[in-house]
Design a protein around this motif. Structure first.
Motif, PDB file in Angstrom:
ATOM      1  N   UNK A   1       0.841  -1.174   0.000  1.00 18.03           N
ATOM      2  CA  UNK A   1       0.000   0.000   0.000  1.00 18.03           C
ATOM      3  C   UNK A   1       0.891   1.243   0.000  1.00 18.03           C
ATOM      4  N   UNK A   2       0.570   2.219  -0.846  1.00 12.34           N
ATOM      5  CA  UNK A   2       1.316   3.460  -0.951  1.00 12.34           C
ATOM      6  C   UNK A   2       0.761   4.452   0.062  1.00 12.34           C
ATOM      7  N   UNK A   3       1.655   5.074   0.825  1.00 13.54           N
ATOM      8  CA  UNK A   3       1.257   6.052   1.833  1.00 13.54           C
ATOM      9  C   UNK A   3       1.367   7.448   1.229  1.00 13.54           C
ATOM     10  N   UNK A   4       0.237   8.178   1.171  1.00 11.86           N
ATOM     11  CA  UNK A   4       0.244   9.543   0.646  1.00 11.86           C
ATOM     12  C   UNK A   4       0.872  10.485   1.656  1.00 11.86           C
ATOM     13  N   UNK A   5       1.490  11.533   1.150  1.00 14.74           N
ATOM     14  CA  UNK A   5       2.037  12.582   2.001  1.00 14.74           C
ATOM     15  C   UNK A   5       1.324  13.873   1.623  1.00 14.74           C
ATOM     16  N   UNK A   6       0.719  14.504   2.604  1.00 12.17           N
ATOM     17  CA  UNK A   6       0.026  15.762   2.358  1.00 12.17           C
ATOM     18  C   UNK A   6       0.996  16.911   2.559  1.00 12.17           C
ATOM     19  N   UNK A   7       1.071  17.775   1.575  1.00 10.38           N
ATOM     20  CA  UNK A   7       2.005  18.896   1.591  1.00 10.38           C
ATOM     21  C   UNK A   7       1.331  20.149   2.134  1.00 10.38           C
ATOM     22  N   UNK A   8       2.149  21.079   2.614  1.00  9.96           N
ATOM     23  CA  UNK A   8       1.658  22.369   3.057  1.00  9.96           C
ATOM     24  C   UNK A   8       0.809  22.979   1.944  1.00  9.96           C
ATOM     25  N   UNK A   9      -0.355  23.517   2.315  1.00  8.29           N
ATOM     26  CA  UNK A   9      -1.253  24.101   1.329  1.00  8.29           C
ATOM     27  C   UNK A   9      -2.366  23.174   0.900  1.00  8.29           C
ATOM     28  N   UNK A  10      -2.296  21.896   1.281  1.00  9.62           N
ATOM     29  CA  UNK A  10      -3.398  20.984   0.989  1.00  9.62           C
ATOM     30  C   UNK A  10      -4.665  21.554   1.611  1.00  9.62           C
ATOM     31  N   UNK A  11      -5.756  21.461   0.902  1.00  8.90           N
ATOM     32  CA  UNK A  11      -7.036  21.996   1.355  1.00  8.90           C
ATOM     33  C   UNK A  11      -7.937  20.837   1.758  1.00  8.90           C
ATOM     34  N   UNK A  12      -8.619  21.006   2.895  1.00  6.09           N
ATOM     35  CA  UNK A  12      -9.529  19.970   3.377  1.00  6.09           C
ATOM     36  C   UNK A  12     -10.907  20.583   3.589  1.00  6.09           C
ATOM     37  N   UNK A  13     -11.925  19.944   3.025  1.00  8.79           N
ATOM     38  CA  UNK A  13     -13.307  20.321   3.293  1.00  8.79           C
ATOM     39  C   UNK A  13     -13.846  19.298   4.290  1.00  8.79           C
ATOM     40  N   UNK A  14     -14.408  19.802   5.381  1.00  9.12           N
ATOM     41  CA  UNK A  14     -14.988  18.944   6.416  1.00  9.12           C
ATOM     42  C   UNK A  14     -16.457  19.305   6.519  1.00  9.12           C
ATOM     43  N   UNK A  15     -17.322  18.284   6.580  1.00  3.88           N
ATOM     44  CA  UNK A  15     -18.752  18.549   6.665  1.00  3.88           C
ATOM     45  C   UNK A  15     -19.431  17.509   7.536  1.00  3.88           C
ATOM     46  N   UNK A  16     -20.670  17.826   7.915  1.00  2.51           N
ATOM     47  CA  UNK A  16     -21.497  16.891   8.677  1.00  2.51           C
ATOM     48  C   UNK A  16     -22.725  16.550   7.849  1.00  2.51           C
ATOM     49  N   UNK A  17     -23.279  15.406   8.143  1.00  4.69           N
ATOM     50  CA  UNK A  17     -24.512  14.958   7.489  1.00  4.69           C
ATOM     51  C   UNK A  17     -25.680  15.142   8.455  1.00  4.69           C
ATOM     52  N   UNK A  18     -26.881  14.874   8.004  1.00  2.45           N
ATOM     53  CA  UNK A  18     -28.085  15.107   8.796  1.00  2.45           C
ATOM     54  C   UNK A  18     -28.126  14.300  10.089  1.00  2.45           C
ATOM     55  N   UNK A  19     -27.612  13.071  10.102  1.00  2.00           N
ATOM     56  CA  UNK A  19     -27.724  12.243  11.307  1.00  2.00           C
ATOM     57  C   UNK A  19     -26.672  12.571  12.370  1.00  2.00           C
ATOM     58  N   UNK A  20     -25.690  13.413  12.069  1.00  2.00           N
ATOM     59  CA  UNK A  20     -24.669  13.887  13.012  1.00  2.00           C
ATOM     60  C   UNK A  20     -23.874  12.782  13.694  1.00  2.00           C
ATOM     61  N   UNK A  21     -23.836  11.591  13.107  1.00  2.00           N
ATOM     62  CA  UNK A  21     -23.124  10.479  13.737  1.00  2.00           C
ATOM     63  C   UNK A  21     -21.631  10.475  13.415  1.00  2.00           C
ATOM     64  N   UNK A  22     -21.195  11.365  12.570  1.00  2.00           N
ATOM     65  CA  UNK A  22     -19.778  11.424  12.224  1.00  2.00           C
ATOM     66  C   UNK A  22     -19.485  12.664  11.417  1.00  2.00           C
TER      67      UNK A  22
END
Length: 90
Positions: A1-22
C-alpha cells in the motif's frame, strides 16, 4: 500500500450529514475546487494544511468559507465558559 504525504497548502473540506453520527472530509490541492465542492454540502468548513509531521501530527488553518464563523463562535464560547457549555449537554 502506498502512503500519501500531504504537503503544506493541501485543502480539506470537512462537513457533517443530517444524522450527526460522524464527520466527513475530502482533500483538494486547489481552493476553488474545494469551495465549489463545499457549497454542495450544507454545513462545511474549509481548512488549509500549515504543517504535518510524519503523517501523524497536523496543523490546519481555518479558512473563511462555509460555517467558519459558527465554528469559531462555538469554540470561543467553550473557551470562555467551559463549565456552562458542558452543563448544556449533560
Amino acid at each position: 500500500m502506498v502512503k500519501s504525504v500531504y504537503e503544506k497548502g493541501t485543502i480539506k473540506v470537512v462537513w457533517i450529514e443530517a444524522d450527526l453520527s460522524g464527520i466527513f472530509s475530502k482533500m483538494f490541492t486547489n481552493l476553488e475546487e474545494a469551495k465549489k465542492f463545499g457549497k454542495s454540502k450544507k454545513d462545511y468548513i474549509i481548512f488549509a494544511l500549515i504543517k504535518q509531521k510524519n503523517m501523524q501530527d497536523f496543523e490546519w488553518k481555518i479558512l473563511p468559507h462555509g460555517k467558519h464563523k459558527l465554528y469559531r463562535l462555538a469554540l470561543r464560547l467553550y473557551q470562555r465558559y467551559p463549565n456552562r457549555v458542558i452543563k448544556l449537554f449533560k
